[in-house]
Design a protein around this motif. Structure first.
Motif, short mmCIF file in Angstrom:
data_model
loop_
_atom_site.label_atom_id
_atom_site.label_comp_id
_atom_site.label_asym_id
_atom_site.label_seq_id
_atom_site.Cartn_x
_atom_site.Cartn_y
_atom_site.Cartn_z
N THR B 366 0.80 -0.97 0.17
CA THR B 366 0.28 -0.22 -0.08
C THR B 366 1.09 1.26 0.11
OG1 THR B 366 -0.16 -0.69 2.15
CG2 THR B 366 -1.93 -1.28 1.39
N PRO B 367 0.18 2.35 -0.62
CA PRO B 367 1.06 3.10 -0.79
C PRO B 367 1.51 4.27 0.81
CG PRO B 367 -0.46 3.99 -1.67
CD PRO B 367 -0.97 2.59 -1.17
N LEU B 368 2.29 4.80 0.67
CA LEU B 368 2.80 5.76 1.96
C LEU B 368 2.97 6.37 2.07
CD1 LEU B 368 5.84 3.26 3.89
CD2 LEU B 368 3.83 3.41 4.72
N PRO B 369 1.50 7.28 2.55
CA PRO B 369 1.47 9.27 2.41
C PRO B 369 3.43 9.68 2.85
CG PRO B 369 -0.39 8.67 2.35
CD PRO B 369 0.61 6.99 2.61
N SER B 370 2.78 9.08 4.07
CA SER B 370 4.60 9.73 4.82
C SER B 370 5.45 9.25 3.67
CB SER B 370 4.22 8.94 5.97
OG SER B 370 4.91 7.90 6.24
N LEU B 371 6.14 9.06 2.75
CA LEU B 371 7.04 8.85 2.47
C LEU B 371 7.57 10.67 1.69
CD1 LEU B 371 7.78 5.25 1.06
CD2 LEU B 371 9.38 6.77 3.48
N MET B 372 6.35 10.91 1.41
CA MET B 372 6.51 11.94 0.36
C MET B 372 7.65 13.05 1.36
SD MET B 372 5.62 13.49 -2.37
CE MET B 372 3.95 14.30 -3.25
N GLY B 373 7.43 13.19 2.09
CA GLY B 373 8.18 14.05 3.08
C GLY B 373 9.46 13.58 2.98
N LEU B 374 9.85 12.15 2.98
CA LEU B 374 11.53 11.78 3.10
C LEU B 374 11.67 12.20 1.67
CD1 LEU B 374 13.60 9.92 4.63
CD2 LEU B 374 12.66 8.22 3.24
N ALA B 375 10.68 11.59 0.90
CA ALA B 375 11.40 12.06 -1.02
C ALA B 375 11.76 13.30 -0.61
CB ALA B 375 10.46 11.54 -1.63
N LEU B 376 11.31 13.91 -0.78
CA LEU B 376 11.82 16.27 -0.66
C LEU B 376 13.14 16.30 -0.02
CD1 LEU B 376 7.66 17.83 -0.83
CD2 LEU B 376 9.61 16.74 -2.52
N LEU B 377 12.68 15.79 1.45
CA LEU B 377 13.96 15.91 1.99
C LEU B 377 14.43 15.58 1.20
CD1 LEU B 377 14.09 16.53 4.80
CD2 LEU B 377 14.55 14.90 5.73
N ILE B 378 15.20 14.47 1.13
CA ILE B 378 16.49 13.69 0.39
C ILE B 378 16.33 13.87 -0.98
CG2 ILE B 378 16.93 12.02 -0.72
CD1 ILE B 378 15.89 9.80 1.48
N SER B 379 15.51 14.42 -1.89
CA SER B 379 15.82 15.28 -3.00
C SER B 379 16.30 16.35 -2.92
CB SER B 379 14.79 14.90 -4.10
OG SER B 379 13.27 15.99 -3.75
N VAL B 380 15.41 17.38 -2.15
CA VAL B 380 15.71 18.47 -2.27
C VAL B 380 17.45 18.54 -1.70
CG1 VAL B 380 15.31 21.01 -1.34
CG2 VAL B 380 14.05 19.31 -2.01
N GLY B 381 17.61 18.19 -0.12
CA GLY B 381 18.46 18.76 0.36
C GLY B 381 20.09 17.89 -0.13
N ILE B 382 19.78 17.04 -1.16
CA ILE B 382 20.61 16.64 -1.78
C ILE B 382 21.45 17.21 -3.16
CG2 ILE B 382 21.88 14.03 -2.46
CD1 ILE B 382 20.88 12.80 -1.66
N ALA B 383 19.90 18.02 -3.56
CA ALA B 383 20.27 18.86 -4.65
C ALA B 383 21.26 19.95 -4.21
CB ALA B 383 19.32 19.32 -5.28
N LEU B 384 20.65 20.21 -3.38
CA LEU B 384 21.12 21.40 -2.29
C LEU B 384 22.07 21.82 -2.32
CD1 LEU B 384 17.62 23.59 -0.73
CD2 LEU B 384 18.99 24.07 -3.29
N LEU B 385 22.70 20.48 -1.24
CA LEU B 385 23.98 19.90 -1.14
C LEU B 385 25.08 20.34 -1.66
CD1 LEU B 385 24.98 20.83 1.60
CD2 LEU B 385 25.36 17.93 1.81
N ALA B 386 24.93 19.25 -2.71
CA ALA B 386 25.92 19.23 -3.88
C ALA B 386 26.14 20.36 -4.74
CB ALA B 386 25.22 17.89 -4.79
N THR B 387 24.61 21.23 -4.70
CA THR B 387 25.39 22.23 -5.39
C THR B 387 25.73 23.26 -5.38
OG1 THR B 387 22.74 22.00 -6.55
CG2 THR B 387 23.57 24.07 -6.67
N PHE B 388 25.23 23.27 -3.54
CA PHE B 388 25.95 24.54 -2.37
C PHE B 388 27.17 24.17 -2.82
CE2 PHE B 388 27.86 25.71 1.22
CZ PHE B 388 26.74 26.39 1.92
#
Lengths: 235, 406
Positions: B366-388
């Protein structure tokens, strides 16, 4: 005196060894001068230009423009100084590939915070001035080398700089186009702007009001003028 | 023209690069979300299997022993039924279900059976009742809570009547254990006389191999009436959250009900805790690994993206761009890509897990809506950090250094 360099030394690290690109160079320029810098490859010409233009910090010595010590300014203040007072022309034009000719000319004005209307008006004016009114919407890749260099010249003029630094502006151009670009630089000098130009081209150097020769990071000869052009030894 | 225009132009004029960066982030997040979703569903499936272990906390009269509980020895004391409400209203966390019972020995046709009173509505709160032969014969199992192992009420037995029947269990109905039904020759719909009152057999329970096979289950209040023990019970079976048990649930109940004896069913709790811990560790190992792999891909791409634009950075700085402009130029792009890749990766990863999970892991996913937050945290966090890191380095040096060395 509009520009001066006092005892400037610039070093690079290469394979764990330091190489002196500029060795204790002292130089002064009056407002409205057109200085050509010549010399063999690797002699430090471009380094001199970059250090004079606030783009490369010397490890010792100072550079003053209009009485401001460039390298006593922070990076951001130095960037602001470049934006407001200096213009740069690069050998490989350094246009931004995804922007049109007009947008490339708008960049310095955008950085300055000018309104879009002002940016558009001035960029149109400048591109007309360099003969590219019909190429404003073209991307750099759609322009010839000569046209690209003219776009770069228009961009240089966007914020009306007092001093223009040109690094081999004709280096990537055919002789005819090179002459055209030199003619533009000459016109800009006639308008009262101070120009520092690095070149390998004797004809280009001959158009300057003064020429210096750099060898191994040191100024070897001075005071050649249009009336008494510099002689280029075999490099 | 302004900063945002420049960013938009750069992104959409170089569609191939945009697509590659988006796909890199998308695939990284898809992998993280899909594996995490399947792992979580596997954990849930294991937890549901553990439900079959039954109640894990017993509340008995003070003089009773576990032995007397299992032997349905009914002479070892009684508890007031009001304890159930006291527990329900106590605010003590970790009691997933309460099942009060009153049992008594009964002689029918010369044979001894145990009559057990249950509260059907209490049982229905936990949905899962009895199961037989390892198969849920009657109804769907409710999803257990996510924070700890939840085991629904087993009523001390292993067979589950269907929810429809439990819902409808009337005071004149009984469930009957398999062996008792066989001895008394009863089947669904038969009637049975207990203490002069007639009951209908609502269901015959599957064989469980426990004492339940010889039990007869009726409504608690009817059994109290038959035994003339109103408001009395002799056990409350509690399905406790094993983590809460670990954290001191039993002493809390003990303090609340000083006249009762509260004990855990050790092997049940131990198994639940051990399995939970094992699943949690496995899950974290998977998640860490996939975050490392997916995250490295994203970081590597964003780092390269800044690196390959060093000429542009140097040019902009030569033209007078400050460090703030350069950082914003890359940060806003990274933010956009991180958000788009995070949302897209969540949707794709969830879809993959839901469609492929049943084939790969043989479990419903079954889908896990709570993973949306984790997905955004990882994608945005890593993208920002790797860019920073490279962008900040570029923005802090002379333009000529930026040209050459970012």
């Amino acid at each position: 005196m509009i520009l001066s360099m006092i005892d400037a030394t610039v070093e690079y690290r290469l394979n764990n060894q330091s190489v002196k690109a500029l060795d204790d160079v002292t130089l002064a320029m009056e407002s409205g001068e057109f200085l050509a810098v010549v010399g063999p490859s690797g002699s430090g010409k471009s380094t001199l230009l970059q250090a004079l233009g606030g783009m490369l910090s010397p490890i010792s010595g100072e550079v003053f423009i209009d009485g401001t010590s460039l390298y006593d300014l922070s990076c951001d203040k130095r960037a602001e100084f470049r934006r407001l007072r200096l213009g740069f022309v690069f050998q490989t034009f350094n246009l931004i590939g995804y922007l049109t000719a007009q947008q490339n000319v708008q960049v310095p004005m955008m950085l300055n915070g000018d309104s879009t209307d002002d940016q558009l008006k001035r960029s149109e004016y400048l591109l007309e001035k360099v003969g590219l009114a019909d190429r404003m919407l073209h991307k750099p890749a759609e322009l010839s080398s000569g046209q690209q260099q003219r776009v770069a010249l228009a961009r240089t003029l966007a914020n009306d700089p007092h001093i223009i630094f040109a690094d081999e502006p004709t280096g990537a151009l055919d002789p005819e186009t090179g002459l055209q670009v030199m003619s533009f630089l000459n016109d800009l000098n006639q308008e009262g702007r101070t120009i520092v130009m690095v070149t390998h081209d004797p004809k280009a150097a001959a158009m300057a009001s003064r020429c210096i020769r750099l060898v191994n990071g040191k100024i070897e000869s001075l005071n050649q003028t249009q009336a008494n052009p510099v002689k280029f030894p075999a490099e | 023209m302004n900063l945002l225009f420049t960013i938009r132009k750069e992104m959409f004029e170089r569609k191939q690069q945009l697509l590659t960066s988006f796909l890199t982030i998308l695939l990284g997040i898809t992998a993280i979300v899909s594996i995490n979703t399947i792992t979580h569903s596997s954990q849930t499936a294991v937890k549901q299997e553990l439900e079959r272990l039954g109640a894990n906390v017993l509340i008995l009269p003070r003089d009773a022993t576990v032995q007397s509980y299992y032997a349905a020895d009914l002479e070892s004391g009684e508890l007031p039924e009001s304890y159930v409400n006291q527990l329900s209203n106590s605010g003590i966390h970790g009691m997933d279900n309460l099942s009060p019972k009153l049992s008594a020995s009964m002689n029918i046709q010369g044979q001894s059976f145990i009559l057990t009173g249950i509260l059907p509505k209490n049982e229905m709160r936990s949905k899962v009742f009895w199961q037989g032969g390892g198969t849920n014969l009657f109804g769907a199992t409710e999803q257990p809570s996510q924070e700890c192992l939840t085991v629904d009420l087993p009523l001390g037995g292993s067979a589950k009547p269907k929810q429809r029947i439990i819902d409808d269990l009337e005071k004149d109905q009984v469930f009957i254990g398999n062996e008792a039904a066989s001895i008394l020759n009863l089947s669904q719909g038969s009637t049975l006389e207990l203490k002069g009152q007639t009951f209908t057999v609502a269901s015959v329970l599957p064989s469980s191999g426990t004492v339940d096979d010889t039990r007869i289950f009726a409504h608690l209040h009817k059994v109290q009436e038959l035994l003339n023990k109103p408001g009395t019970i002799n056990v409350i079976e509690v399905v406790g959250c094993c983590q809460k048990i670990f954290e001191g649930l039993v002493p809390k109940i003990n303090a609340l009900l000083p006249l009762a004896k509260v004990m855990t069913i050790g092997h049940v709790v131990k198994t639940q805790i051990r399995t939970n811990q094992m699943m949690e560790k496995t899950s974290w190992a998977f998640i860490s690994l996939i975050i490392l792999v997916g995250g490295s891909g994203i970081a590597n791409y964003m780092y390269s993206n800044v690196n390959e634009r060093k000429k542009e950075i140097g040019t902009l700085m030569a033209l007078g761009a400050g460090s703030g402009f350069i950082l914003k130029l890359f940060f806003i792009k990274a933010l956009f890509l991180g958000l788009a890749g995070g949302v897209g990766g969540y949707i794709t990863g969830t879809a993959l897990a839901v469609f492929l999970g049943p084939y790969i892991a043989n479990i419903p996913v079954t889908p896990l809506p709570s993973l949306m937050g984790l997905a955004l945290l990882i994608s945005v966090g890593i993208a920002l950090l790797a860019t920073f890191l490279p962008a900040r380095r570029a923005a802090k040096v002379d333009p000529c250094i930026a040209f050459k060395e970012i």
